[in-house]
Structures are given as C-alpha cells and as structure tokens.
Design a protein around this motif. Structure first.
Motif, PDB file in Angstrom:
ATOM      1  N   ILE A   1      -7.970  -0.037 -17.601  1.00 43.51           N
ATOM      2  CA  ILE A   1      -7.449   0.331 -18.933  1.00 43.51           C
ATOM      3  C   ILE A   1      -7.257   1.847 -19.077  1.00 43.51           C
ATOM      4  CG2 ILE A   1      -9.726   0.419 -20.099  1.00 43.51           C
ATOM      5  CD1 ILE A   1      -6.568  -1.192 -21.612  1.00 43.51           C
ATOM      6  N   GLY A   2      -8.071   2.652 -18.405  1.00 48.00           N
ATOM      7  CA  GLY A   2      -7.904   4.118 -18.450  1.00 48.00           C
ATOM      8  C   GLY A   2      -6.565   4.514 -17.848  1.00 48.00           C
ATOM      9  N   HIS A   3      -6.171   3.829 -16.777  1.00 47.29           N
ATOM     10  CA  HIS A   3      -4.859   4.083 -16.146  1.00 47.29           C
ATOM     11  C   HIS A   3      -3.733   3.703 -17.108  1.00 47.29           C
ATOM     12  CE1 HIS A   3      -6.977   3.441 -12.009  1.00 47.29           C
ATOM     13  NE2 HIS A   3      -7.053   4.698 -12.384  1.00 47.29           N
ATOM     14  N   LEU A   4      -3.855   2.521 -17.707  1.00 48.84           N
ATOM     15  CA  LEU A   4      -2.808   2.070 -18.635  1.00 48.84           C
ATOM     16  C   LEU A   4      -2.687   3.038 -19.812  1.00 48.84           C
ATOM     17  CD1 LEU A   4      -0.761  -0.145 -19.314  1.00 48.84           C
ATOM     18  CD2 LEU A   4      -2.564  -1.328 -20.564  1.00 48.84           C
ATOM     19  N   ASN A   5      -3.836   3.442 -20.359  1.00 53.33           N
ATOM     20  CA  ASN A   5      -3.812   4.354 -21.511  1.00 53.33           C
ATOM     21  C   ASN A   5      -3.115   5.666 -21.185  1.00 53.33           C
ATOM     22  OD1 ASN A   5      -5.126   2.593 -23.193  1.00 53.33           O
ATOM     23  ND2 ASN A   5      -7.162   3.440 -22.820  1.00 53.33           N
ATOM     24  N   ILE A   6      -3.405   6.246 -20.034  1.00 59.07           N
ATOM     25  CA  ILE A   6      -2.809   7.558 -19.742  1.00 59.07           C
ATOM     26  C   ILE A   6      -1.305   7.413 -19.510  1.00 59.07           C
ATOM     27  CG2 ILE A   6      -3.169   7.792 -17.231  1.00 59.07           C
ATOM     28  CD1 ILE A   6      -4.169  10.802 -18.460  1.00 59.07           C
TER      29      ILE A   6
ATOM     30  N   GLY B   1      -1.463  10.248  -9.763  1.00 57.06           N
ATOM     31  CA  GLY B   1      -2.784   9.617  -9.671  1.00 57.06           C
ATOM     32  C   GLY B   1      -2.835   8.604  -8.550  1.00 57.06           C
ATOM     33  N   THR B   2      -4.037   8.089  -8.301  1.00 49.85           N
ATOM     34  CA  THR B   2      -4.209   7.079  -7.251  1.00 49.85           C
ATOM     35  C   THR B   2      -3.968   5.676  -7.804  1.00 49.85           C
ATOM     36  OG1 THR B   2      -5.884   8.523  -6.276  1.00 49.85           O
ATOM     37  CG2 THR B   2      -5.789   6.258  -5.470  1.00 49.85           C
ATOM     38  N   PHE B   3      -4.448   5.447  -9.001  1.00 53.00           N
ATOM     39  CA  PHE B   3      -4.271   4.155  -9.683  1.00 53.00           C
ATOM     40  C   PHE B   3      -4.755   2.995  -8.815  1.00 53.00           C
ATOM     41  CE2 PHE B   3      -1.155   7.173 -11.397  1.00 53.00           C
ATOM     42  CZ  PHE B   3      -1.508   7.150 -12.737  1.00 53.00           C
ATOM     43  N   ASP B   4      -5.931   3.183  -8.204  1.00 59.37           N
ATOM     44  CA  ASP B   4      -6.523   2.122  -7.393  1.00 59.37           C
ATOM     45  C   ASP B   4      -7.386   1.245  -8.296  1.00 59.37           C
ATOM     46  OD1 ASP B   4      -7.159   0.709  -5.082  1.00 59.37           O
ATOM     47  OD2 ASP B   4      -8.851   2.032  -4.592  1.00 59.37           O
TER      48      ASP B   4
ATOM     49  N   VAL C   1       2.035  15.785 -17.018  1.00 60.83           N
ATOM     50  CA  VAL C   1       0.885  15.296 -17.770  1.00 60.83           C
ATOM     51  C   VAL C   1      -0.234  14.956 -16.793  1.00 60.83           C
ATOM     52  CG1 VAL C   1       0.001  13.363 -19.153  1.00 60.83           C
ATOM     53  CG2 VAL C   1       2.162  14.440 -19.775  1.00 60.83           C
ATOM     54  N   MET C   2      -1.443  15.445 -17.091  1.00 60.61           N
ATOM     55  CA  MET C   2      -2.598  15.139 -16.246  1.00 60.61           C
ATOM     56  C   MET C   2      -3.792  14.789 -17.135  1.00 60.61           C
ATOM     57  SD  MET C   2      -1.513  15.659 -13.070  1.00 60.61           S
ATOM     58  CE  MET C   2      -3.050  15.562 -12.156  1.00 60.61           C
ATOM     59  N   GLY C   3      -4.741  14.051 -16.612  1.00 64.24           N
ATOM     60  CA  GLY C   3      -5.980  13.780 -17.338  1.00 64.24           C
ATOM     61  C   GLY C   3      -6.774  15.066 -17.459  1.00 64.24           C
ATOM     62  N   ASP C   4      -7.619  15.153 -18.499  1.00 69.13           N
ATOM     63  CA  ASP C   4      -8.288  16.438 -18.735  1.00 69.13           C
ATOM     64  C   ASP C   4      -9.426  16.714 -17.747  1.00 69.13           C
ATOM     65  OD1 ASP C   4     -10.184  14.739 -19.772  1.00 69.13           O
ATOM     66  OD2 ASP C   4     -10.190  15.629 -21.788  1.00 69.13           O
ATOM     67  N   ASP C   5      -9.623  15.800 -16.774  1.00 65.51           N
ATOM     68  CA  ASP C   5     -10.523  16.142 -15.666  1.00 65.51           C
ATOM     69  C   ASP C   5      -9.900  17.275 -14.840  1.00 65.51           C
ATOM     70  OD1 ASP C   5      -8.773  13.896 -15.399  1.00 65.51           O
ATOM     71  OD2 ASP C   5      -9.638  13.329 -13.475  1.00 65.51           O
TER      72      ASP C   5
ATOM     73  N   ARG D   1      -9.326  11.753 -21.010  1.00 62.55           N
ATOM     74  CA  ARG D   1      -9.526  10.508 -20.278  1.00 62.55           C
ATOM     75  C   ARG D   1     -10.110   9.441 -21.203  1.00 62.55           C
ATOM     76  NH1 ARG D   1     -10.404  10.632 -14.548  1.00 62.55           N
ATOM     77  NH2 ARG D   1     -12.125   9.161 -14.725  1.00 62.55           N
ATOM     78  N   THR D   2      -9.862   8.186 -20.866  1.00 62.36           N
ATOM     79  CA  THR D   2     -10.524   7.082 -21.574  1.00 62.36           C
ATOM     80  C   THR D   2     -11.991   7.087 -21.135  1.00 62.36           C
ATOM     81  OG1 THR D   2      -8.486   5.804 -21.534  1.00 62.36           O
ATOM     82  CG2 THR D   2     -10.543   4.566 -21.886  1.00 62.36           C
ATOM     83  N   GLU D   3     -12.882   7.051 -22.114  1.00 57.47           N
ATOM     84  CA  GLU D   3     -14.304   7.155 -21.765  1.00 57.47           C
ATOM     85  C   GLU D   3     -14.849   5.873 -21.164  1.00 57.47           C
ATOM     86  OE1 GLU D   3     -16.870   8.724 -24.808  1.00 57.47           O
ATOM     87  OE2 GLU D   3     -15.372  10.267 -25.278  1.00 57.47           O
ATOM     88  N   GLY D   4     -15.809   6.029 -20.278  1.00 56.83           N
ATOM     89  CA  GLY D   4     -16.616   4.896 -19.808  1.00 56.83           C
ATOM     90  C   GLY D   4     -15.995   4.028 -18.734  1.00 56.83           C
ATOM     91  N   ILE D   5     -14.896   4.478 -18.122  1.00 57.60           N
ATOM     92  CA  ILE D   5     -14.321   3.670 -17.028  1.00 57.60           C
ATOM     93  C   ILE D   5     -13.698   4.561 -15.961  1.00 57.60           C
ATOM     94  CG2 ILE D   5     -12.072   3.284 -18.176  1.00 57.60           C
ATOM     95  CD1 ILE D   5     -12.414   0.307 -16.931  1.00 57.60           C
ATOM     96  N   SER D   6     -13.886   4.166 -14.723  1.00 53.65           N
ATOM     97  CA  SER D   6     -13.189   4.815 -13.606  1.00 53.65           C
ATOM     98  C   SER D   6     -13.166   3.822 -12.446  1.00 53.65           C
ATOM     99  CB  SER D   6     -13.894   6.105 -13.174  1.00 53.65           C
ATOM    100  OG  SER D   6     -15.036   5.801 -12.402  1.00 53.65           O
ATOM    101  N   THR D   7     -12.300   4.073 -11.504  1.00 48.40           N
ATOM    102  CA  THR D   7     -12.205   3.202 -10.325  1.00 48.40           C
ATOM    103  C   THR D   7     -13.532   3.205  -9.564  1.00 48.40           C
ATOM    104  OG1 THR D   7      -9.833   3.534 -10.148  1.00 48.40           O
ATOM    105  CG2 THR D   7     -10.998   2.873  -8.130  1.00 48.40           C
ATOM    106  N   THR D   8     -14.091   4.397  -9.375  1.00 50.22           N
ATOM    107  CA  THR D   8     -15.355   4.516  -8.622  1.00 50.22           C
ATOM    108  C   THR D   8     -16.460   3.714  -9.309  1.00 50.22           C
ATOM    109  OG1 THR D   8     -14.643   6.722  -7.967  1.00 50.22           O
ATOM    110  CG2 THR D   8     -16.956   6.196  -7.599  1.00 50.22           C
TER     111      THR D   8
END
Ligand code: CTP
Length: 135
Positions: free
Chosen positions: A19-24, A12-15, A95-99, A118-125
């Motif tokens: 919390i979605g990054h931490l969860n995955i 991942g980019t992890f930019d 392991v990958m996110g379901d996107d 994926r954790t809902e409701g959050i993304s870097t963008t």
C-alpha cells in the motif's frame, strides 16, 4: 493552457508491492499529467541492498505498469544516470519518498524536486521479515 502535459518521474524497487507503493504512485501522479516510473533493476538492487529482490524486474515492472496512476515504466539500471533519465523523459518534476529528503536537490536545475511523506508502518523489508516469522 491547452495541451499541457506535465511529466512526473519517480523511482523505486517496488518489490513485494504494498500500500505504501500504491500511495506514493497515486500522490506522485497528482503532481502532473503523466507519471513515468523508473523501476530499479535486479542488478542494481543486489548492488544497493546486497540481496536480489523477491520478484524479478520484469514482473515488478509489469505490476507497476498496470497501476492506474502510471503512464509508463522503464528500467533503472544505474543510480548515477538519474539526471540522464530525467532529461531523456523531459521531466517537469522528480518525486521521491521523504526517506530521500534533500538527497536529490541538485536536480532542481533540471526539474522540480518534490519529496512526499512515506506511508507509515509498512515496507518491503518489514513485510519479508513478517512473512519469515510465519514459518
Ligand atoms: N514508499 C512509501 N511508503 C512506504 C514504503 C515506500 O512512500 N511505506 C515509497 C518510497 O519512498 C519510494 C517508493 O515507495 O519512493 C519505492 O520504495 P521501495 O524502496 O521500493 O520500497 P520499500 O518498502 O521502502 O522497500 P525496502 O523495505 O526494501 O527499503
């Protein structure tokens, strides 16, 4: 079996780490004993998303490296090399996110391929857009 060490690899980019990054990362780690994370390079991100990440690769790698669930990080500089990276690190699971659901099934000949929700409701963008609105 004693001494078993199941190796999990994720990418991942992890930019603008959230919390979605931490969860995955925490959930990926639960699929094995060692979690190795391929952090995508600045160059690869410019190629993929047509913009440079907010934080440079050295800083993104260091943040991910310090997460408790993570054993080690490496720089992912080419999408085409995923299979090579999996072999190089002796991965037992990818392991990958379901996107990415279904997109990496061809790696099942190398290791298990697991997609996590994926954790809902959050993304870097989304976060960048939100911060821009504070101007
Ligand atoms: N991820 C997740 N839940 C989120 C956001 C990301 O589980 N809400 C996972 C992705 O599926 C991926 C990893 O975190 O496995 C790294 O995703 P990355 O693309 O770096 O983060 P995004 O927030 O999706 O970034 P962007 O908005 O730039 O696409």
């Amino acid at each position: 079996m004693t001494g078993s060490n199941r190796i999990v690899v994720t990418f991942g980019t992890f930019d603008v780490f959230h919390i979605g990054h931490l969860n995955i990362l925490k959930r990926a780690r639960l699929h094995g004993d060692t979690l190795i994370v391929g952090v995508s390079s600045d160059r690869l991100n410019i190629e993929k998303k047509d913009r440079a990440p907010v934080y440079p690769e050295t800083e993104r790698m260091e943040i991910v490296r310090q997460i408790k669930a993570v054993s080690d990080v490496f720089l992912e500089d080419s999408l085409e090399l995923k299979g090579e990276y999996l072999r190089q690190f002796n991965a037992d699971a990818l392991v990958m996110g379901d996107d990415w659901e279904g997109k990496f099934d061809h790696f099942k000949e190398i290791c298990d391929v697991i997609y996590l929700p994926r954790t809902e409701g959050i993304s870097t963008t989304q976060t960048i857009t939100k911060i821009k609105k504070y101007d």
